[in-house]
Design a protein around this motif. Structure first.
Motif, PDB file in Angstrom:
ATOM      1  N   SER A 183      11.092  -2.147  42.833  1.00 62.34           N
ATOM      2  CA  SER A 183      11.080  -3.610  42.956  1.00 62.34           C
ATOM      3  C   SER A 183      11.925  -4.229  41.851  1.00 62.34           C
ATOM      4  O   SER A 183      11.937  -3.759  40.717  1.00 62.34           O
ATOM      5  CB  SER A 183       9.653  -4.155  42.903  1.00 62.34           C
ATOM      6  OG  SER A 183       9.115  -4.048  41.599  1.00 62.34           O
ATOM      7  N   TRP A 212      13.596  -3.198  46.843  1.00 65.37           N
ATOM      8  CA  TRP A 212      12.841  -4.401  47.240  1.00 65.37           C
ATOM      9  C   TRP A 212      13.072  -5.496  46.214  1.00 65.37           C
ATOM     10  O   TRP A 212      12.793  -5.327  45.035  1.00 65.37           O
ATOM     11  CB  TRP A 212      11.372  -3.999  47.338  1.00 65.37           C
ATOM     12  CG  TRP A 212      10.375  -5.095  47.517  1.00 65.37           C
ATOM     13  CD1 TRP A 212      10.566  -6.355  47.988  1.00 65.37           C
ATOM     14  CD2 TRP A 212       8.969  -4.998  47.230  1.00 65.37           C
ATOM     15  NE1 TRP A 212       9.379  -7.054  48.027  1.00 65.37           N
ATOM     16  CE2 TRP A 212       8.390  -6.238  47.565  1.00 65.37           C
ATOM     17  CE3 TRP A 212       8.152  -3.978  46.733  1.00 65.37           C
ATOM     18  CZ2 TRP A 212       7.016  -6.492  47.392  1.00 65.37           C
ATOM     19  CZ3 TRP A 212       6.789  -4.231  46.572  1.00 65.37           C
ATOM     20  CH2 TRP A 212       6.230  -5.475  46.907  1.00 65.37           C
ATOM     21  N   GLY A 258      16.500  -5.217  51.445  1.00 65.36           N
ATOM     22  CA  GLY A 258      15.946  -3.907  51.705  1.00 65.36           C
ATOM     23  C   GLY A 258      16.963  -2.807  51.837  1.00 65.36           C
ATOM     24  O   GLY A 258      16.881  -1.978  52.753  1.00 65.36           O
TER      25      GLY A 258
END
Length: 327
Positions: free
Chosen positions: A108, A76, A283
Motif C-alpha cells: 500500500s 494499492w 492496481g
C-alpha cells in the motif's frame, strides 16, 4: 516629608521626595538551564523513536503456495475509501482477488482513505465523505488486518490524506496501524523483497517532486535516481494518473510506476489540469520471478490473474514432461 534641594545659582529650591518602591521578598527567580533542557529533549527524542512505528527500510521474505511461479504484488494506492467518488466495486474486486488467490500479495502506498478533516485547508473535501474520518480509519484498519493476518501484506507507506489526522496530534500509522506485523514506511523508503533465490529492491513513496503531465513516471524515476539508485522498482502515487514504464539504465532493467487511483469520478484532477478521460482504475501488479531476476509490470489485477493462470499451465506442462515454452 521631602528633602529641599537648591537647584540653581539663584537659590531656587525643589522638594525631593523619597522614591516609592515595592519589595517582593518571595519572588521566584526563573532558571533557564540549557544543559538540563537539552538532556530532557534528548530523552524525549529517544522515547519518541522507541515508540514510533515507522521505519525507512525493511526486508520481507515471501513464501508462496507455488514457489516455482512468480509472486504477484498488487500496488494499492489512492483508493480514497469514504469518498462518494470512489469505485467500490472495482476496489473490492481487486482486494478480494488478492485475498483469495495464492501467490498474490499487496503493497500500500497511501491515501487509502479520504480522511478529510474540518480543521485543514482541504476542509471542503468533507462534503464528499458520507462517513467521518474515524469510521474511515476503522474500515481501513479492518482491511489491513485481514491482509496482514493472511500473510498478504508486504509493506505500507504514507499518504497525505491519512496524514490529515496529524492536525489533531495523532499519527495515522501510530494510531490505527500500530499492531500490524508488516513494516510501515511512514515517510516512504526501500523494501527488499526476497523471493526464491532473488532479491528485489522496491523504492516507495506516496509523493516526490518532479511531476510531469507528459511523463507520468517522472516522479518515480527521480525518486529512484536521488534516493534509492540501487532499487529495481520505484513506485509513486498521489497524482491519480496511472502509468508503468520498463526501461534500462546503467546496464540494469528497471521499472517505474505511477499507481493511479480507485477514484474515477474525482473532480480534483480534472480541475487541476490532469484531464478526466485520463483517469484509470489503479492496481498495477508486479510479477516477480523466484529463480531469475525478472520483473514484469502488469496493468491491473485482471492481467495479473490471467498471467498467473498462464504460468500455472506452463508449469503443469513442464512437470508432465511436455515441451513448455521457455520463460
Amino acid at each position: 516629608m521631602g528633602e529641599r534641594l537648591v537647584i540653581n545659582s539663584r537659590g531656587d529650591e525643589r522638594v525631593i521626595y523619597p522614591q516609592e518602591t515595592t519589595q517582593f521578598p518571595e519572588k521566584k527567580i526563573p532558571v533557564v538551564d540549557e544543559e538540563s533542557i537539552l538532556r530532557h529533549l534528548s530523552e524525549a527524542r529517544k522515547l519518541y523513536k522507541e515508540m514510533a512505528v515507522g521505519q525507512r527500510e525493511a526486508t520481507v521474505n515471501l513464501e508462496t503456495q507455488h514457489p516455482d511461479l512468480p509472486a504477484f504484488v498488487w500496488l494499492w494506492c489512492d483508493s480514497h475509501l469514504g469518498s462518494v467518488h470512489t469505485d467500490y466495486e472495482a476496489f473490492l474486486k481487486d482486494y478480494n482477488a488478492v485475498m483469495e488467490t495464492p501467490n498474490f500479495f499487496a503493497i500500500s502506498n497511501g491515501d487509502l482513505i479520504d480522511g478529510f478533516m474540518v480543521n485543514g485547508g482541504a476542509a471542503p473535501g468533507t462534503y464528499e465523505d458520507p462517513i467521518n474520518p474515524e469510521q474511515q480509519a476503522l474500515l481501513i484498519q479492518r482491511l489491513y488486518k485481514k491482509l496482514d493476518e493472511s500473510g498478504k501484506l508486504i509493506v505500507s507507506s504514507w499518504g497525505n490524506h491519512s496524514n490529515f489526522i496529524t492536525t489533531s496530534g495523532y499519527s495515522f500509522e501510530g494510531t490505527w496501524l500500530r499492531d500490524l506485523k508488516a513494516p510501515i514506511l511512514n515517510c516512504g523508503g526501500l523494501v527488499k523483497i526476497r523471493y526464491g533465490e532473488q532479491e528485489y529492491k522496491l523504492a516507495i513513496t506516496h509523493y516526490f517532486w518532479s511531476r510531469s503531465h507528459l511523463n507520468l513516471t517522472l516522479a518515480a524515476k527521480r525518486f529512484m535516481e536521488h534516493e534509492y539508485p540501487e532499487a529495481d522498482i520505484s513506485f509513486t502515487a498521489h497524482s491519480h494518473l496511472k502509468s508503468i514504464e520498463k526501461f534500462r539504465k546503467g546496464g540494469r532493467d528497471l521499472v517505474a510506476i505511477s499507481g493511479g487511483s480507485y477514484k474515477p469520478d474525482d473532480v480534483f484532477v480534472p480541475t487541476h489540469g490532469g484531464g478526466y478521460r485520463n483517469l484509470a482504475i489503479g492496481g498495477v501488479v508486479l510479477a516477480l520471478y523466484p529463480h531469475e531476476k525478472n520483473v514484469i509490470p502488469l496493468w491491473n489485477i485482471e492481467e495479473g490473474l490471467r498471467f498467473f493462470e498462464a504460468e500455472k499451465g506452463i508449469e503443469e506442462i513442464r512437470k508432465g514432461g511436455g515441451n513448455a515454452p521457455k520463460r
